[in-house]
Design an enzyme around this catalytic site. Structure first.
Site, short mmCIF file in Angstrom:
data_model
loop_
_atom_site.label_atom_id
_atom_site.label_comp_id
_atom_site.label_asym_id
_atom_site.label_seq_id
_atom_site.Cartn_x
_atom_site.Cartn_y
_atom_site.Cartn_z
N ASP A 77 2.10 -7.41 -5.32
CA ASP A 77 3.31 -6.75 -4.85
C ASP A 77 4.15 -7.78 -4.09
O ASP A 77 3.73 -8.30 -3.06
CB ASP A 77 2.94 -5.58 -3.93
CG ASP A 77 4.11 -4.65 -3.66
OD1 ASP A 77 5.19 -4.87 -4.22
OD2 ASP A 77 3.93 -3.70 -2.87
N GLU A 130 6.12 -5.58 -8.95
CA GLU A 130 4.70 -5.31 -8.77
C GLU A 130 4.02 -5.04 -10.10
O GLU A 130 4.65 -4.58 -11.06
CB GLU A 130 4.46 -4.15 -7.81
CG GLU A 130 5.00 -2.82 -8.27
CD GLU A 130 4.61 -1.67 -7.34
OE1 GLU A 130 3.46 -1.66 -6.86
OE2 GLU A 130 5.47 -0.80 -7.10
#
Length: 359
Positions: A10, A105
């Site tokens: 992420d 992500e």
């Protein structure tokens, strides 16, 4: 079965970090990517802005109220997509089992990685270092034996860090986890679980399967597994998102159009921010209505071109609301969804609408 090695990468405040990287004058300052207009919405916020309570999907006027020094920067999705492509190229040097969730992500299955690195932790940190070297940006990573725990782990020590949840600690970790952190638990489900006395994973794990079935029906096995730290979902490459939606169950039933318009505004902002974050722009807007007796209906309209702004999305929703209100009975829930993404959604920004809504 062999234990899988799953990484959730992420990027840290991705859009805002790209803007701060490319404009030194923005570094160290509270930055919001989005439009500061009256009906604008924050697509992303720097960590300096988050310190003031500014987050994605927040209305621009609210964001400015929380942080008067906030600097709004218009989004540059072509740049974000180009950086995302660089990051995915780094992923592919380690595995082909990549499931993108958005531009910033993704899940990676590195059980059998191309570099032959034994520990998933070392794979994750190699990727993070390479991302920093190539893009100048920071990434956080969660490492575990399933997707549920890997995603939880990636946010555990943000920003610019990593966290590992090994198999022997999975159930213990889940036991202490607030129920709101569970995959699939939104505000409505959380409120329902709270009414049942379920506040943590340990509370959920204390239920028998019969109790699970009584409370959750067909979802019983899913919740039973998660409470034990079990998630069988595989990392699926080329995952295609079909729609983006948001809904809310009201504490008190509503009956007027003004109430409906007011209560759908946060949903519209959330849906639009979710689409902008992923670079997805759809042609079909759907309104979901659930009445007090749990009867449910939907109303939808499609456009020849993708919806190109939060204001256009709000206009479409207002037209659908006008068809439904005043309702024949009180309304307990409203939902907004956008779908029918165009093939070019992932490679181009939407064109300005010039045609009216069509049924």
């Amino acid at each position: 079965m062999s234990i899988r090695k799953i990484i959730h990468i992420d990027m840290d405040a991705f859009y805002a970090s790209v803007e701060q990287r490319d404009n030194p004058e923005l570094r160290g300052k509270p930055v919001a990517v989005g439009h500061g207009a009256a009906r604008g919405v924050v697509a992303a916020a720097s960590y300096e802005a988050r310190a003031f309570g500014v987050y994605s999907a927040l209305a621009s006027v609210t964001a400015m109220r929380k942080c008067p020094e906030l600097i709004f920067v218009p989004p540059r999705f072509d740049v974000y997509r180009a950086v995302s492509a660089q990051i995915h190229e780094i992923f592919r040097a380690h595995t082909d089992l990549i499931e993108p969730l958005s531009l910033d992500e993704a899940y990676l299955d590195v059980t059998h990685n191309k570099q032959g690195i034994t520990l998933a932790r070392d794979v994750a940190n190699t990727i993070r270092s390479r991302i920093k070297e190539v893009t100048g940006l920071n990434a956080s990573a969660g490492i575990s034996y399933n997707k549920f725990l890997a995603k939880i782990a990636s946010g555990y020590r943000k920003p610019n860090n990593y966290f590992v949840i090994p198999p022997e600690r999975g159930a213990q970790f889940v036991a202490a986890l607030p129920i709101e952190k569970f995959h699939g638990v939104g505000p409505a489900t959380a409120a329902r679980m709270h009414r049942l006395g379920i506040m943590t994973g340990a509370d959920l794990a204390a239920l028998t399967m019969d109790e699970m079935v009584a409370h959750f029906g067909r979802s019983a096995q899913y919740w039973f597994d998660l409470a034990q730290g079990i998630d069988h979902r595989e990392v699926k490459p080329n995952r295609e998102r079909k729609s983006i939606g948001a809904e809310d169950t009201f504490g008190q039933d509503i009956t007027t159009l003004d109430e409906a318009r007011t209560l759908t505004r946060p949903l519209i902002n959330k849906v639009w921010a979710g689409g902008e974050k992923r670079g997805l722009y759809g042609r079909t807007v759907t309104l979901k209505v659930k009445f007090a007796d749990f009867e449910q209906i939907t109303r939808a309209r499609s456009r020849p071109e993708p919806v190109s702004s939060a204001a256009e999305l709000a206009q479409a929703v207002d037209e659908l609301l006008a068809q439904t209100f005043p309702p024949r009975k009180p309304v307990r829930l409203l939902g907004v969804t956008i779908s029918a993404f165009t093939p070019s959604s992932s490679t181009a920004t939407p064109k300005q609408m010039v045609l009216p809504i069509q049924d």
